[in-house]
Design a protein around this motif. Structure first.
Motif, PDB file in Angstrom:
ATOM      1  N   HIS A 179       0.848  -1.192   0.000  1.00 27.53           N
ATOM      2  CA  HIS A 179       0.000   0.000   0.000  1.00 27.53           C
ATOM      3  C   HIS A 179       0.886   1.245   0.000  1.00 27.53           C
ATOM      4  N   PHE A 180       0.562   2.168  -0.892  1.00 24.03           N
ATOM      5  CA  PHE A 180       1.293   3.435  -0.964  1.00 24.03           C
ATOM      6  C   PHE A 180       0.329   4.571  -0.644  1.00 24.03           C
ATOM      7  N   VAL A 181       0.734   5.443   0.296  1.00 25.25           N
ATOM      8  CA  VAL A 181      -0.120   6.534   0.766  1.00 25.25           C
ATOM      9  C   VAL A 181       0.599   7.868   0.564  1.00 25.25           C
ATOM     10  N   ALA A 182      -0.110   8.842   0.054  1.00 26.14           N
ATOM     11  CA  ALA A 182       0.464  10.189  -0.113  1.00 26.14           C
ATOM     12  C   ALA A 182      -0.652  11.212  -0.153  1.00 26.14           C
ATOM     13  N   GLY A 192       2.901  10.048 -10.116  1.00 24.88           N
ATOM     14  CA  GLY A 192       4.108   9.443 -10.661  1.00 24.88           C
ATOM     15  C   GLY A 192       4.553   8.216  -9.886  1.00 24.88           C
ATOM     16  N   THR A 193       4.596   8.327  -8.556  1.00 22.58           N
ATOM     17  CA  THR A 193       5.020   7.201  -7.730  1.00 22.58           C
ATOM     18  C   THR A 193       4.022   6.059  -7.820  1.00 22.58           C
ATOM     19  N   GLY A 194       2.736   6.405  -7.692  1.00 21.20           N
ATOM     20  CA  GLY A 194       1.701   5.381  -7.735  1.00 21.20           C
ATOM     21  C   GLY A 194       1.684   4.638  -9.063  1.00 21.20           C
ATOM     22  N   ALA A 195       1.840   5.367 -10.162  1.00 21.78           N
ATOM     23  CA  ALA A 195       1.835   4.719 -11.479  1.00 21.78           C
ATOM     24  C   ALA A 195       2.985   3.735 -11.603  1.00 21.78           C
ATOM     25  N   TYR A 196       4.172   4.138 -11.159  1.00 19.61           N
ATOM     26  CA  TYR A 196       5.317   3.225 -11.252  1.00 19.61           C
ATOM     27  C   TYR A 196       5.088   1.970 -10.412  1.00 19.61           C
ATOM     28  N   LEU A 197       4.626   2.148  -9.182  1.00 21.41           N
ATOM     29  CA  LEU A 197       4.441   1.002  -8.296  1.00 21.41           C
ATOM     30  C   LEU A 197       3.372   0.051  -8.821  1.00 21.41           C
ATOM     31  N   LYS A 198       2.334   0.602  -9.437  1.00 24.18           N
ATOM     32  CA  LYS A 198       1.309  -0.267 -10.022  1.00 24.18           C
ATOM     33  C   LYS A 198       1.863  -1.020 -11.227  1.00 24.18           C
ATOM     34  N   GLU A 199       2.659  -0.334 -12.022  1.00 27.61           N
ATOM     35  CA  GLU A 199       3.240  -0.983 -13.194  1.00 27.61           C
ATOM     36  C   GLU A 199       4.170  -2.121 -12.797  1.00 27.61           C
ATOM     37  N   VAL A 200       5.076  -1.852 -11.870  1.00 30.47           N
ATOM     38  CA  VAL A 200       6.087  -2.842 -11.519  1.00 30.47           C
ATOM     39  C   VAL A 200       5.498  -4.015 -10.741  1.00 30.47           C
ATOM     40  N   TRP A 243      -8.698  21.204 -12.369  1.00 30.11           N
ATOM     41  CA  TRP A 243      -7.813  20.366 -11.562  1.00 30.11           C
ATOM     42  C   TRP A 243      -6.464  20.252 -12.263  1.00 30.11           C
ATOM     43  N   PRO A 244      -5.390  20.067 -11.498  1.00 28.82           N
ATOM     44  CA  PRO A 244      -4.065  19.999 -12.110  1.00 28.82           C
ATOM     45  C   PRO A 244      -3.935  18.820 -13.076  1.00 28.82           C
ATOM     46  N   GLN A 245      -3.261  19.048 -14.187  1.00 26.70           N
ATOM     47  CA  GLN A 245      -2.967  17.955 -15.111  1.00 26.70           C
ATOM     48  C   GLN A 245      -1.907  17.015 -14.545  1.00 26.70           C
ATOM     49  N   SER A 246      -1.184  17.474 -13.532  1.00 27.31           N
ATOM     50  CA  SER A 246      -0.199  16.606 -12.876  1.00 27.31           C
ATOM     51  C   SER A 246      -0.857  15.534 -12.018  1.00 27.31           C
ATOM     52  N   TYR A 247      -2.137  15.706 -11.723  1.00 24.86           N
ATOM     53  CA  TYR A 247      -2.865  14.740 -10.911  1.00 24.86           C
ATOM     54  C   TYR A 247      -3.588  13.761 -11.827  1.00 24.86           C
ATOM     55  N   HIS A 248      -3.162  12.506 -11.815  1.00 22.93           N
ATOM     56  CA  HIS A 248      -3.745  11.462 -12.646  1.00 22.93           C
ATOM     57  C   HIS A 248      -4.689  10.636 -11.769  1.00 22.93           C
ATOM     58  N   ARG A 249      -5.959  10.991 -11.823  1.00 23.65           N
ATOM     59  CA  ARG A 249      -6.931  10.403 -10.904  1.00 23.65           C
ATOM     60  C   ARG A 249      -7.084   8.892 -11.066  1.00 23.65           C
ATOM     61  N   ASP A 250      -6.813   8.387 -12.260  1.00 25.77           N
ATOM     62  CA  ASP A 250      -6.971   6.956 -12.491  1.00 25.77           C
ATOM     63  C   ASP A 250      -5.938   6.121 -11.737  1.00 25.77           C
ATOM     64  N   VAL A 251      -4.860   6.771 -11.264  1.00 25.81           N
ATOM     65  CA  VAL A 251      -3.831   6.043 -10.515  1.00 25.81           C
ATOM     66  C   VAL A 251      -4.272   5.782  -9.075  1.00 25.81           C
ATOM     67  N   VAL A 252      -5.114   6.640  -8.531  1.00 21.80           N
ATOM     68  CA  VAL A 252      -5.469   6.612  -7.106  1.00 21.80           C
ATOM     69  C   VAL A 252      -6.710   5.752  -6.894  1.00 21.80           C
ATOM     70  N   ASP A 253      -6.593   4.769  -6.009  1.00 20.21           N
ATOM     71  CA  ASP A 253      -7.703   3.852  -5.744  1.00 20.21           C
ATOM     72  C   ASP A 253      -8.762   4.465  -4.847  1.00 20.21           C
ATOM     73  N   VAL A 254      -8.353   5.246  -3.865  1.00 21.86           N
ATOM     74  CA  VAL A 254      -9.301   5.867  -2.942  1.00 21.86           C
ATOM     75  C   VAL A 254      -8.663   7.125  -2.365  1.00 21.86           C
TER      76      VAL A 254
END
Length: 460
Positions: A179-182, A192-200, A243-254
């Motif tokens: 689980h990654f929390v930020a 960025g962090t969440g996307a990498y961790l989901k990919e790997v 909303w910021p384009q830097s925020y990728h909502r599809d990466v965040v589960d909740v």
């Protein structure tokens, strides 16, 4: 630097990133999984934003947008500006930073210490207002021929974490992180962090965002909150809420909403029980991580980003008097506090009609008049109280047929009252009144009552 077995950097920029994981040994649930903080406060500028600052500047240099000796401009609550100031100093750029007036004084002083030009602007204005942080920064960049870093929409922001923070966490946990929390500010760190961790991990890792409970990211009403460098405030006069384009909502589960008080008190607890002096946004993230850990089995592993140091907030979240003044602390005193005699109050938007007020069954003789905010939940933020409605005068005028129900309440609204925190002593509150007959009582920065100057029911 040449040499063997010598750990040294050729510049401070090489020291950005590579921060350690530190296990929470005392505050995490004893029967739950290990909870590690990613210690971003150990970056040279004291925050996770050093990573994005360096990434954005290097990308602008590669694209040719930023020329040697050029001018960098950015709008920021402070931390990204500090990161940019370090990069600018090292690489020979001029820097102008636009900060909202709610940013801590410490951040402004740090920016100036690095040689940045600091422009302070009101934080509580609509996005379209020329004084808004983003509008003013853009105008300064255009007029000076400077490069606007634009962390909110710059793809190099999340890229810094996809290429750095995420791989570090995966390597440091040997792939055991579950689980990654930020927190969510610009969205770059979690995206960025969440996307990498989901990919790997092939989608195994859950990504949890934490957010001030009034921020719109977590479904709040967008009204002001007290935790800096996180969340999304929405001025009620803003025409389009972008909303910021830097925020990728599809990466965040909740996205987990956390109240200001819980965030601030968690940060203070971390200092006193874990020896970690952190900002309140770290308190927001850790509070969410602790909630999560209480629901997980012991073989899971939680990593939470703590974005900055508490040294930038000593005059706010670590100042007991500041906290009492806004109603975040209710210490025991040898003398009566405001809480013992505070009277209930009510509130109405400034657009209310006399009929609305007469039909409103609220307590007290003084009601707070607030900025109109559709969908507002609960008591109003002190920052959005604009005046005081004289209820007896209004009712008398209505009874004498001098006030029409369709008229606005404007003629019966006086100045806003001073404020006092729920946990302040009556003596301290009385000293704040000056010539005012009363003060608004604040609980967690929101108007929840009224303190009268001469209350016959008050204990002596």
């Amino acid at each position: 630097m040449d040499g063997t077995n010598v750990e040294a950097f050729d510049s401070v920029l090489e020291a950005i990133g590579g921060t350690p994981l530190i296990r929470l040994a005392r505050v995490a649930p004893a029967a739950g999984p290990p909870v590690y903080v990613k210690a971003e406060f150990l970056n040279p500028g004291g925050s996770v934003k050093d990573r994005a600052a360096l990434s954005m500047v290097l990308a602008a240099e590669r694209s040719g947008e930023l020329k040697p000796g050029g001018h960098i401009v950015e709008g920021t609550s402070g931390n990204t500006g500090i990161g940019l100031a370090i990069v600018a100093a090292q690489r020979g750029y001029r820097l102008t930073v636009v900060v909202p007036d709610k940013s801590s004084r410490e951040k402004t002083l740090i920016l100036q210490a690095y040689g940045a030009e600091v422009v302070v602007t009101p934080g509580a204005v609509p996005r379209e207002d020329p004084a808004h942080v983003s509008q003013l920064a853009r105008r300064i960049a255009e007029e000076s021929g400077g490069w606007l870093a634009n962390q909110y929409d710059n793809p190099a922001n999340p890229a810094a974490h996809h290429g750095g923070t995420g791989p570090e966490i995966w390597r440091q946990t040997r792939g055991r992180v579950t689980h990654f929390v930020a927190g969510i500010g610009t969205g770059g760190t979690i995206s960025g962090t969440g996307a990498y961790l989901k990919e790997v991990s092939e989608g195994r890792i859950r990504v949890i965002g934490t957010d001030p409970d009034h921020s719109v990211y977590s479904g709040g009403d967008g009204s002001p909150y007290f935790v800096e460098s996180i969340g999304h405030y929405r001025h009620p006069g803003t025409a389009e809420d972008l909303w910021p384009q830097s925020y990728h909502r599809d990466v965040v589960d909740v996205v987990e909403p956390i109240g200001d008080r819980e965030s601030i008190l968690t940060a203070r607890r971390l200092a006193r029980e874990e020896g970690l002096l952190l900002g309140a946004s770290a308190g927001t993230a850790v509070a969410g991580a602790l909630r999560l850990a209480a629901t997980l089995p012991p073989d899971d592993l939680v990593v939470v980003v703590v974005p900055d140091s508490g040294r930038s907030y000593l005059s706010k979240y670590y100042d007991d008097e500041w906290l009492r003044g806004f109603g975040f602390l209710e210490d025991e005193h040898d003398e009566p506090t405001v809480a013992a005699t505070a009277r209930a109050c009510s509130w109405l938007p400034s657009t209310a009609s006399i009929g609305d007020a007469l039909d409103h069954d609220g307590p007290g003789d003084r009601w707070a008049v607030t900025v109109p905010r559709p969908g507002a939940a609960g008591p109003p933020a002190a920052a959005e109280v604009t005046g005081t409605l004289d209820v007896p005068r209004l009712r008398a005028a209505a009874a004498q047929h001098r006030a029409r129900r369709s008229d606005p309440i404007t003629d019966y609204v006086g100045p806003a009252l001073p404020t006092t925190g729920l946990g302040e002593t009556r003596r301290a509150a009385t000293a704040k009144l000056g010539q005012a007959p009363a003060a608004w009582v604040l609980t967690d920065g929101r108007v929840t009552g009224v303190f009268e100057a001469a209350d016959p029911a008050a204990p002596s």
